[in-house]
Design a protein around this motif. Sequence first.
Motif, PDB file in Angstrom:
ATOM      1  N   SER A  31     -10.342   1.465  -2.451  1.00 43.09           N
ATOM      2  CA  SER A  31     -10.142   0.818  -2.836  1.00 43.09           C
ATOM      3  C   SER A  31      -9.919  -0.662  -1.610  1.00 43.09           C
ATOM      4  CB  SER A  31      -8.868   1.205  -3.848  1.00 43.09           C
ATOM      5  OG  SER A  31      -8.219  -0.746  -4.653  1.00 43.09           O
ATOM      6  N   TYR A  32      -8.910  -0.363  -1.108  1.00 47.03           N
ATOM      7  CA  TYR A  32      -7.613  -1.199  -0.094  1.00 47.03           C
ATOM      8  C   TYR A  32      -9.105  -1.174   0.999  1.00 47.03           C
ATOM      9  CZ  TYR A  32      -5.230  -2.625   3.976  1.00 47.03           C
ATOM     10  OH  TYR A  32      -4.550  -3.175   4.727  1.00 47.03           O
ATOM     11  N   ILE A  84      -7.389   4.919  -3.750  1.00 45.98           N
ATOM     12  CA  ILE A  84      -6.391   3.753  -3.159  1.00 45.98           C
ATOM     13  C   ILE A  84      -6.648   3.067  -1.676  1.00 45.98           C
ATOM     14  CG2 ILE A  84      -4.068   2.839  -2.090  1.00 45.98           C
ATOM     15  CD1 ILE A  84      -2.379   4.684  -4.947  1.00 45.98           C
ATOM     16  N   LEU A 135      -1.667  -1.767  -7.181  1.00 48.14           N
ATOM     17  CA  LEU A 135      -1.520  -2.559  -6.017  1.00 48.14           C
ATOM     18  C   LEU A 135      -0.465  -3.778  -5.869  1.00 48.14           C
ATOM     19  CD1 LEU A 135      -4.817  -3.117  -4.184  1.00 48.14           C
ATOM     20  CD2 LEU A 135      -3.514  -1.429  -3.986  1.00 48.14           C
ATOM     21  N   THR A 136      -0.222  -3.634  -7.143  1.00 44.60           N
ATOM     22  CA  THR A 136       0.944  -4.021  -7.930  1.00 44.60           C
ATOM     23  C   THR A 136       2.743  -3.802  -8.043  1.00 44.60           C
ATOM     24  OG1 THR A 136       0.171  -5.416 -10.024  1.00 44.60           O
ATOM     25  CG2 THR A 136      -0.413  -6.494  -8.030  1.00 44.60           C
ATOM     26  N   LEU A 140       0.948  -0.943  -0.131  1.00 44.78           N
ATOM     27  CA  LEU A 140       0.228   0.412  -0.235  1.00 44.78           C
ATOM     28  C   LEU A 140       0.511   1.728   0.236  1.00 44.78           C
ATOM     29  CD1 LEU A 140      -2.847   1.076   0.077  1.00 44.78           C
ATOM     30  CD2 LEU A 140      -2.823   0.879   2.619  1.00 44.78           C
ATOM     31  N   ALA A 190       2.122   1.576  -3.393  1.00 40.77           N
ATOM     32  CA  ALA A 190       1.228   2.367  -3.855  1.00 40.77           C
ATOM     33  C   ALA A 190       0.821   3.379  -3.764  1.00 40.77           C
ATOM     34  CB  ALA A 190      -0.281   1.146  -4.145  1.00 40.77           C
ATOM     35  N   ALA A 200      -8.468  -1.078  -8.285  1.00 38.75           N
ATOM     36  CA  ALA A 200      -7.621   0.928  -7.937  1.00 38.75           C
ATOM     37  C   ALA A 200      -7.271   1.693  -8.184  1.00 38.75           C
ATOM     38  CB  ALA A 200      -6.213   0.606  -7.026  1.00 38.75           C
TER      39      ALA A 200
END
Length: 269
Positions: free
Chosen positions: A233-234, A230, A121-122, A6, A9, A240
Amino acid sequence: MFDDFLVMALLAGAGIALIAGPLGCFVVWRRMAYFGDSLAHSALLGIALGLLVGFNTNLGTVLVCALFAVMLLTLQEMKVLATDTLLGILAHAALSIGMVVLSFVHDQPFDLHAYLFGDILTVTTTDLMWIGAGGIVVLGLLVANWSSLTLMTLHEDLARAEGVKTFWVNLMLVLIMTVVVAVSIRIVGILLITSLLVIPAATARQWVKTPESMAMLAAAFGLMAVSGGILASYEVDTPAGPSIVTAATALFVVLFPLAALLNKRRKFV
């Protein structure tokens, strides 16, 4: 407090917002939103060639987008067709060829959905390095050429009379857009990149009186949209990239009419 992915990101999103805000002002002023979309579509061909040949997809995206930009400017100078017609031909041709090339990629796994809508997120350390290096180049060129770009935006013939080499400055502008597109794909994806350029700048436009303050406020609104998207989304497990664009749109829906209302009241005071 936050998981490592996170934090990565948020850093990546903040980097993109700081780049996209000032550049997005020129996209809004010069009505280049369709160009941004077309450039993003051509990025798929760069990704496909990168996967097929086996080199870095960011590098492939930069090279193909740069070729796209040079071809467009050259054809514009030759006045072969109207600009929107050229954009339509080049963008859809690049997108289609990219999909065809992807069909030949068998030995490397890829997630087409992540390329189209982003997967912030990746992000990896390599992605952060691309964003940092690209950001330094983009912001450095914008600051160094700010006067020429704003003068050209006001009146291109006047800028030419003042000694500005308009073709080369236009070429520089579209090339730095290619860098932003290349480093933003992991954040919001090919289909949503233009939104990060256009929406924060359009939101900031009604609140400021100078180009410089609009650029800074657009970057701030971009940061707010990226952080909000973000974190949302989390928390609620939404995609995201689209969440970031939704946050930017929410800011626009609230702040744009509010600014218009306040400006209208000031005129009557």
